[in-house]
Design a protein around this motif. Structure first.
Motif, PDB file in Angstrom:
ATOM      1  N   VAL A   1       0.862  -1.181   0.000  1.00 56.21           N
ATOM      2  CA  VAL A   1       0.000   0.000   0.000  1.00 56.21           C
ATOM      3  C   VAL A   1       0.899   1.231   0.000  1.00 56.21           C
ATOM      4  O   VAL A   1       1.699   1.415   0.926  1.00 56.21           O
ATOM      5  N   VAL A   2       0.778   2.082  -1.008  1.00 53.66           N
ATOM      6  CA  VAL A   2       1.711   3.185  -1.225  1.00 53.66           C
ATOM      7  C   VAL A   2       1.024   4.530  -0.981  1.00 53.66           C
ATOM      8  O   VAL A   2      -0.086   4.767  -1.467  1.00 53.66           O
ATOM      9  N   GLY A   3       1.705   5.403  -0.247  1.00 48.22           N
ATOM     10  CA  GLY A   3       1.241   6.764  -0.045  1.00 48.22           C
ATOM     11  C   GLY A   3       2.387   7.738  -0.153  1.00 48.22           C
ATOM     12  O   GLY A   3       3.532   7.392   0.143  1.00 48.22           O
ATOM     13  N   ASP A   4       2.087   8.956  -0.592  1.00 48.44           N
ATOM     14  CA  ASP A   4       3.103   9.992  -0.754  1.00 48.44           C
ATOM     15  C   ASP A   4       2.427  11.341  -0.591  1.00 48.44           C
ATOM     16  O   ASP A   4       1.208  11.468  -0.797  1.00 48.44           O
ATOM     17  N   ALA A   5       3.210  12.361  -0.221  1.00 44.87           N
ATOM     18  CA  ALA A   5       2.657  13.714  -0.128  1.00 44.87           C
ATOM     19  C   ALA A   5       2.098  14.169  -1.474  1.00 44.87           C
ATOM     20  O   ALA A   5       1.201  15.012  -1.529  1.00 44.87           O
ATOM     21  N   ASP A   6       2.644  13.600  -2.560  1.00 43.10           N
ATOM     22  CA  ASP A   6       2.134  13.850  -3.905  1.00 43.10           C
ATOM     23  C   ASP A   6       1.336  12.616  -4.338  1.00 43.10           C
ATOM     24  O   ASP A   6       1.921  11.601  -4.724  1.00 43.10           O
ATOM     25  N   PRO A   7      -0.005  12.663  -4.270  1.00 42.92           N
ATOM     26  CA  PRO A   7      -0.815  11.481  -4.616  1.00 42.92           C
ATOM     27  C   PRO A   7      -0.537  10.950  -6.022  1.00 42.92           C
ATOM     28  O   PRO A   7      -0.583   9.739  -6.257  1.00 42.92           O
ATOM     29  N   GLY A   8      -0.247  11.851  -6.956  1.00 42.86           N
ATOM     30  CA  GLY A   8       0.044  11.406  -8.311  1.00 42.86           C
ATOM     31  C   GLY A   8       1.289  10.548  -8.382  1.00 42.86           C
ATOM     32  O   GLY A   8       1.340   9.568  -9.139  1.00 42.86           O
ATOM     33  N   ARG A   9       2.288  10.906  -7.607  1.00 42.18           N
ATOM     34  CA  ARG A   9       3.515  10.122  -7.588  1.00 42.18           C
ATOM     35  C   ARG A   9       3.272   8.754  -6.973  1.00 42.18           C
ATOM     36  O   ARG A   9       3.795   7.742  -7.443  1.00 42.18           O
ATOM     37  N   ALA A  10       2.449   8.706  -5.924  1.00 41.78           N
ATOM     38  CA  ALA A  10       2.101   7.422  -5.310  1.00 41.78           C
ATOM     39  C   ALA A  10       1.356   6.538  -6.300  1.00 41.78           C
ATOM     40  O   ALA A  10       1.622   5.330  -6.401  1.00 41.78           O
ATOM     41  N   THR A  11       0.432   7.116  -7.032  1.00 42.33           N
ATOM     42  CA  THR A  11      -0.344   6.352  -8.009  1.00 42.33           C
ATOM     43  C   THR A  11       0.554   5.804  -9.113  1.00 42.33           C
ATOM     44  O   THR A  11       0.438   4.633  -9.505  1.00 42.33           O
ATOM     45  N   ALA A  12       1.462   6.641  -9.604  1.00 35.36           N
ATOM     46  CA  ALA A  12       2.357   6.206 -10.669  1.00 35.36           C
ATOM     47  C   ALA A  12       3.235   5.040 -10.216  1.00 35.36           C
ATOM     48  O   ALA A  12       3.419   4.058 -10.951  1.00 35.36           O
ATOM     49  N   LEU A  13       3.769   5.133  -9.001  1.00 34.05           N
ATOM     50  CA  LEU A  13       4.609   4.044  -8.498  1.00 34.05           C
ATOM     51  C   LEU A  13       3.780   2.786  -8.290  1.00 34.05           C
ATOM     52  O   LEU A  13       4.207   1.681  -8.645  1.00 34.05           O
ATOM     53  N   ALA A  14       2.602   2.932  -7.714  1.00 31.98           N
ATOM     54  CA  ALA A  14       1.746   1.766  -7.467  1.00 31.98           C
ATOM     55  C   ALA A  14       1.389   1.058  -8.774  1.00 31.98           C
ATOM     56  O   ALA A  14       1.373  -0.181  -8.839  1.00 31.98           O
ATOM     57  N   GLU A  15       1.118   1.817  -9.808  1.00 30.28           N
ATOM     58  CA  GLU A  15       0.788   1.208 -11.096  1.00 30.28           C
ATOM     59  C   GLU A  15       1.967   0.431 -11.656  1.00 30.28           C
ATOM     60  O   GLU A  15       1.792  -0.663 -12.232  1.00 30.28           O
ATOM     61  N   ARG A  16       3.172   0.961 -11.486  1.00 29.68           N
ATOM     62  CA  ARG A  16       4.358   0.249 -11.983  1.00 29.68           C
ATOM     63  C   ARG A  16       4.582  -1.051 -11.228  1.00 29.68           C
ATOM     64  O   ARG A  16       5.060  -2.033 -11.797  1.00 29.68           O
ATOM     65  N   LEU A  17       4.249  -1.055  -9.947  1.00 31.88           N
ATOM     66  CA  LEU A  17       4.580  -2.199  -9.086  1.00 31.88           C
ATOM     67  C   LEU A  17       3.421  -3.166  -8.892  1.00 31.88           C
ATOM     68  O   LEU A  17       3.605  -4.210  -8.260  1.00 31.88           O
ATOM     69  N   GLY A  18       2.253  -2.824  -9.399  1.00 32.73           N
ATOM     70  CA  GLY A  18       1.094  -3.661  -9.126  1.00 32.73           C
ATOM     71  C   GLY A  18       0.654  -3.549  -7.682  1.00 32.73           C
ATOM     72  O   GLY A  18       0.137  -4.510  -7.098  1.00 32.73           O
ATOM     73  N   ALA A  19       0.847  -2.374  -7.101  1.00 37.52           N
ATOM     74  CA  ALA A  19       0.514  -2.129  -5.695  1.00 37.52           C
ATOM     75  C   ALA A  19      -0.773  -1.306  -5.620  1.00 37.52           C
ATOM     76  O   ALA A  19      -1.393  -0.974  -6.634  1.00 37.52           O
ATOM     77  N   THR A  20      -1.161  -0.955  -4.386  1.00 34.81           N
ATOM     78  CA  THR A  20      -2.353  -0.154  -4.145  1.00 34.81           C
ATOM     79  C   THR A  20      -1.942   1.237  -3.693  1.00 34.81           C
ATOM     80  O   THR A  20      -1.174   1.378  -2.737  1.00 34.81           O
ATOM     81  N   ALA A  21      -2.429   2.269  -4.361  1.00 33.32           N
ATOM     82  CA  ALA A  21      -2.162   3.649  -3.956  1.00 33.32           C
ATOM     83  C   ALA A  21      -3.339   4.181  -3.162  1.00 33.32           C
ATOM     84  O   ALA A  21      -4.496   3.888  -3.484  1.00 33.32           O
ATOM     85  N   VAL A  22      -3.051   4.964  -2.129  1.00 33.62           N
ATOM     86  CA  VAL A  22      -4.107   5.591  -1.326  1.00 33.62           C
ATOM     87  C   VAL A  22      -3.855   7.093  -1.279  1.00 33.62           C
ATOM     88  O   VAL A  22      -2.779   7.571  -1.636  1.00 33.62           O
ATOM     89  N   ALA A  23      -4.854   7.824  -0.810  1.00 29.28           N
ATOM     90  CA  ALA A  23      -4.839   9.278  -0.944  1.00 29.28           C
ATOM     91  C   ALA A  23      -3.837   9.977  -0.053  1.00 29.28           C
ATOM     92  O   ALA A  23      -3.259  10.993  -0.435  1.00 29.28           O
ATOM     93  N   ASP A  24      -3.618   9.459   1.155  1.00 31.60           N
ATOM     94  CA  ASP A  24      -2.754  10.186   2.085  1.00 31.60           C
ATOM     95  C   ASP A  24      -2.134   9.233   3.097  1.00 31.60           C
ATOM     96  O   ASP A  24      -2.418   8.031   3.107  1.00 31.60           O
TER      97      ASP A  24
END
Length: 343
Positions: free
Chosen positions: A29-52
């Motif tokens: 489960v990936v989170g980052d201060a920049d939600p877009g960056r978290a989403t991009a990484l999660a998509e590359r890794l097959g992970a789950t991105a969350v908002a905060d």
């Protein structure tokens, strides 16, 4: 296991790739201060991105890896402890002693395991050097010489928030010295200079250092460091004893060459940076954290270990500022209550 990753920058992305491949990790489960960056990484890794961050820590985690900007570490470690989540945090916990002690007191009170990221403890060379001392093969230890140099300086805007070269760069050398020898540093004499980019001195920092450290058994160690070594990333330790002399970090990619032009060595491309030199150690470090999160092992690098390395860095900075040897006891504070659970 469900593991949280806070921070999707360079080191966070590296950790995420390791975790996403690990057989013990079922969901990342990936989170980052920049939600877009978290989403991009999660998509590359097959992970789950969350908002905060709150959503990550509230996701029913078995453990969390904190790889955010340094300024956020202390708050996130405390929040994870309050949630009862076993925590891996990249160094430093905080840039100052008082802040570090306060965080460790909170994690100890919560009874939550904490592993601080000093990856050299998992490097095969450093482990072999430690074993040579513990086994007695090196015999009586006479002297230690260390080198710690980055290939390129950090960005100018990083320097004011880095904590300075002793806390940011050399704290790894200080931890490695304690880890390999099993001894404590009791006194430091350090010097710093600015020989490259002028923005270091503008912010009260140095980009070149020379340090002498005295251990509690009177062994002497020296450390020479630099923020910029165009030849390549150069991290080494030499240990001389009655049983011989050992070199850590000496191989075909070490950015070191003989002065004689007729000797062709080293053969490989020089190390470019820490992710290049210590890739295997970082992977082993995260495997150990997963074992810690499952209660299988004690912390391989506890908050108290991180605090001891920070004390040495503080003593080095004070020595450089005041032009005198500084005993590590001079910078210690009362740390009652900061010893965390060991398993």
């Amino acid at each position: 296991m469900r593991i949280g990753l806070l921070g999707a920058g360079r080191i966070g992305a590296f950790h995420g790739a390791v975790l996403s491949r690990h057989p013990d990790v079922d969901e990342l489960v990936v989170g980052d201060a920049d939600p877009g960056r978290a989403t991009a990484l999660a998509e590359r890794l097959g992970a789950t991105a969350v908002a905060d961050v709150g959503a990550v820590l509230g996701a029913g985690l078995d453990g969390v890896v904190i790889a955010t900007a340094t300024a956020a570490h202390a708050e996130l470690v405390v929040r994870a402890a309050d949630k009862g989540v076993p925590t891996f945090c990249e160094k430093p916990i905080a840039l100052d002693v008082e802040g570090t002690v306060a965080v460790l007191a909170r994690t100890a009170a919560a009874g939550v395991p904490l592993h601080v990221g000093f990856q050299r403890r998992f490097d095969r060379d450093y482990l072999a050097a430690r074993d040579s001392i513990e086994s007695g093969r090196l015999g009586d230890l006479y002297a230690i010489r260390m080198v710690g140099s980055d290939k390129e300086p950090p960005p100018a805007d990083y320097v004011p928030t880095s904590g300075g070269i002793f806390r940011d760069l050399h704290i790894h050398d200080f931890d490695a010295l304690r880890f390999v020898t099993g001894r404590e540093v009791v006194e430091v004499f350090a010097w710093g200079a600015n020989r490259g980019a002028e923005f270091f001195s503008r912010h009260g920092d140095s980009d070149v250092t020379a340090v002498v450290l005295r251990l509690d058994d009177h062994t002497l160690a020296t450390l020479g460091g630099a923020r910029q070594n165009p030849a390549g990333y150069d991290i080494r330790m030499e240990l001389s004893g009655s049983g011989g002399t050992l070199a850590v970090g000496l191989d075909d990619r070490t950015p070191l060459r003989p002065a004689r032009s007729d000797v062709d060595w080293p053969a490989g491309a020089p190390y470019d940076g820490f992710l290049d030199r210590f890739a295997d150690a970082y992977a082993a470090e995260l495997s150990a954290f997963l074992d810690l999160a499952r209660g299988r092992i004690p912390s391989p690098c506890s908050g108290s270990d991180a605090l001891e390395a920070l004390y040495v860095a503080e003593a080095a900075q004070r020595s450089a500022d005041e032009g005198r040897p500084v005993r590590v006891d001079e910078v210690r504070v009362d740390k009652v209550g900061v010893d965390e659970v060991r398993a």
